[in-house]
Design a protein around this motif. Structure first.
Motif, short mmCIF file in Angstrom:
data_model
loop_
_atom_site.label_atom_id
_atom_site.label_comp_id
_atom_site.label_asym_id
_atom_site.label_seq_id
_atom_site.Cartn_x
_atom_site.Cartn_y
_atom_site.Cartn_z
N ILE A 1 1.15 -0.87 -0.11
CA ILE A 1 0.29 0.23 -0.47
C ILE A 1 0.43 1.57 -0.19
CG2 ILE A 1 -1.86 1.05 1.56
CD1 ILE A 1 -3.01 -1.23 -0.04
N TYR A 2 1.98 0.86 0.44
CA TYR A 2 2.06 2.42 0.73
C TYR A 2 3.75 2.68 -0.71
CZ TYR A 2 1.52 3.21 5.51
OH TYR A 2 1.29 3.71 7.26
N PHE A 3 3.75 2.12 -0.65
CA PHE A 3 4.88 1.62 -2.00
C PHE A 3 4.17 2.81 -3.11
CE2 PHE A 3 7.74 0.39 -5.08
CZ PHE A 3 9.16 1.21 -5.32
N HIS B 1 9.79 6.83 0.70
CA HIS B 1 11.50 6.60 -0.10
C HIS B 1 12.36 5.48 0.20
CE1 HIS B 1 11.10 10.86 -1.12
NE2 HIS B 1 9.88 11.28 0.11
N LEU B 2 11.37 4.48 0.69
CA LEU B 2 12.47 3.21 0.83
C LEU B 2 13.84 2.78 0.11
CD1 LEU B 2 12.10 1.49 3.15
CD2 LEU B 2 10.43 -0.20 1.93
N ARG C 1 12.99 -2.57 4.16
CA ARG C 1 13.23 -3.19 3.26
C ARG C 1 13.22 -4.42 2.58
NH1 ARG C 1 18.25 1.34 2.10
NH2 ARG C 1 17.08 2.09 1.01
N LEU C 2 13.40 -5.41 4.16
CA LEU C 2 13.44 -6.95 4.23
C LEU C 2 11.51 -7.24 3.74
CD1 LEU C 2 16.03 -6.98 6.98
CD2 LEU C 2 16.60 -8.51 4.63
N ARG C 3 11.26 -6.78 5.32
CA ARG C 3 9.84 -6.85 4.40
C ARG C 3 8.75 -7.08 3.62
NH1 ARG C 3 10.05 -4.71 11.01
NH2 ARG C 3 10.75 -6.37 12.12
N PHE C 4 9.01 -5.86 2.52
CA PHE C 4 8.64 -5.81 1.54
C PHE C 4 9.43 -6.72 0.62
CE2 PHE C 4 9.34 -1.91 -2.48
CZ PHE C 4 7.54 -3.03 -2.61
N ALA C 5 10.84 -7.01 0.97
CA ALA C 5 11.19 -8.03 -0.38
C ALA C 5 10.46 -9.27 -0.19
CB ALA C 5 12.80 -8.34 0.56
#
Length: 327
Positions: free
Chosen positions: A139-141, A226-227, A267-271
């Protein structure tokens, strides 16, 4: 509410669940939350259960507790960043989240972030709600999106009506349905659009009187926006919010972590969410592509950090059908 009323979601107060079992079910589904009952020796009217539909996961929570609380210790204990799109089905409850206090009535919707402390108040009265569990970064990205988490959409709001209709459609659609991928994306897009707001309004809550808390919330929003950018760092964040690196470090020290660790873990959780999506895709994207796309420059470092945080390698996750790895 008509579409949701046609599903097996209402009158869960007829179900009685022992307090300890209800708590265990809640932890299994939603993570570290702390329920409080008027009398823990009595059964709870309601249940906590998981519903999987159309490739999306829901939590169906009904109870007559006093309250359910989640503090910073609980946030740090969980390794999952989720947003909960909550639809109130029966009864009402009060919600304290991100410096706001809200009252949810039947048909109302609210967006809650699992990475922030939250308290749900029931005062022993029956409440029944449905929660769509969405990995936060899905959602955030989006660079242009500034989510107004904790905003309440009243039942008659057109976006609340749209969200309820989409939830009802998803609940009645199989993951194998040809329309399922498009429906999932529509649900994410609609949720994002329903709660989009200006960054300035996010930073102007009257209740955020504590300067340190306000700065940390600004940092959290900036990191999410800005992740994957190569310039994202503690130094860049300190400059954006107008403080020295030392001041920023002190703010994070109070939380028991560093700014760099927060960026890395996000970043790891997004990955992890992107790798899970690879199991449903048929393109040529690899784990290395995912690592680089979320901001890592060193694949070995990415793999090592991933295993440290999730107790499995990215390859294990991609190949696994075990829910303990996939969730």
């Amino acid at each position: 509410m008509e579409l949701l009323s046609s599903l097996d979601l209402l009158r869960k107060d007829r179900i009685r669940t022992p307090f300890n079992r209800w708590v265990d079910d809640l932890h299994d589904i939603c993570g570290s939350f702390r329920p409080s009952s008027m009398d823990t020796s009595l059964d709870i009217h309601g249940e906590a259960r998981r519903i999987n539909a159309c490739g999306m996961e829901f939590s169906h929570i009904s109870n007559d507790l006093d309250r359910i609380h989640r503090d910073w210790d609980d946030v740090r204990r969980d390794a999952v960043e989720q947003l909960f799109l909550i639809v109130q089905l029966e009864g009402s409850c009060g919600v304290e989240h991100s410096g706001r206090q809200s009252a949810l009535n039947v048909g109302d919707c609210i967006l809650v972030d699992s990475t922030k402390p939250t308290t749900f108040h029931f005062h022993g009265k029956y409440s029944n709600h449905l929660s769509l569990n969405v990995p936060g970064q899905l959602i955030y990205f989006h660079d242009s999106d500034k989510l107004n988490v904790a905003r309440t959409l009243e039942a008659a709001n057109p976006m609340a009506v749209t969200l309820r209709a989409l939830v009802a459609k998803i609940l009645s659609t199989s993951e194998s349905d040809a329309q399922a991928p498009d429906l999932r994306q529509t649900m994410l897009d609609a949720t994002r659009q329903a709660f989009v707001s200006d960054l300035e309004s996010l930073m102007s809550f009257d209740s955020l009187n504590d300067l340190g808390s306000s700065r940390l919330q600004m940092v959290d929003v900036l990191i999410d926006q800005h992740l994957t950018r190569s310039y994202l760092s503690a130094k860049w964040l300190a400059k954006r919010i107008g403080v020295s690196m030392r001041v920023l470090q002190l703010h994070f020290q109070d939380m028991g972590m560093t700014c760099t660790t927060l960026i890395r873990d996000k970043r790891l959780r997004f990955a992890r969410e992107k790798i899970k999506q690879l199991r449903f895709q048929h393109d040529a994207q690899t784990i290395a592509d995912v690592a680089y796309s979320v901001g890592f420059n060193d694949l070995s470092y990415f793999n090592r950090c991933f295993k440290d945080l999730f107790a499995c390698t990215p390859t294990d996750l991609l190949r696994s059908t075990d829910r303990s790895l996939a969730n």
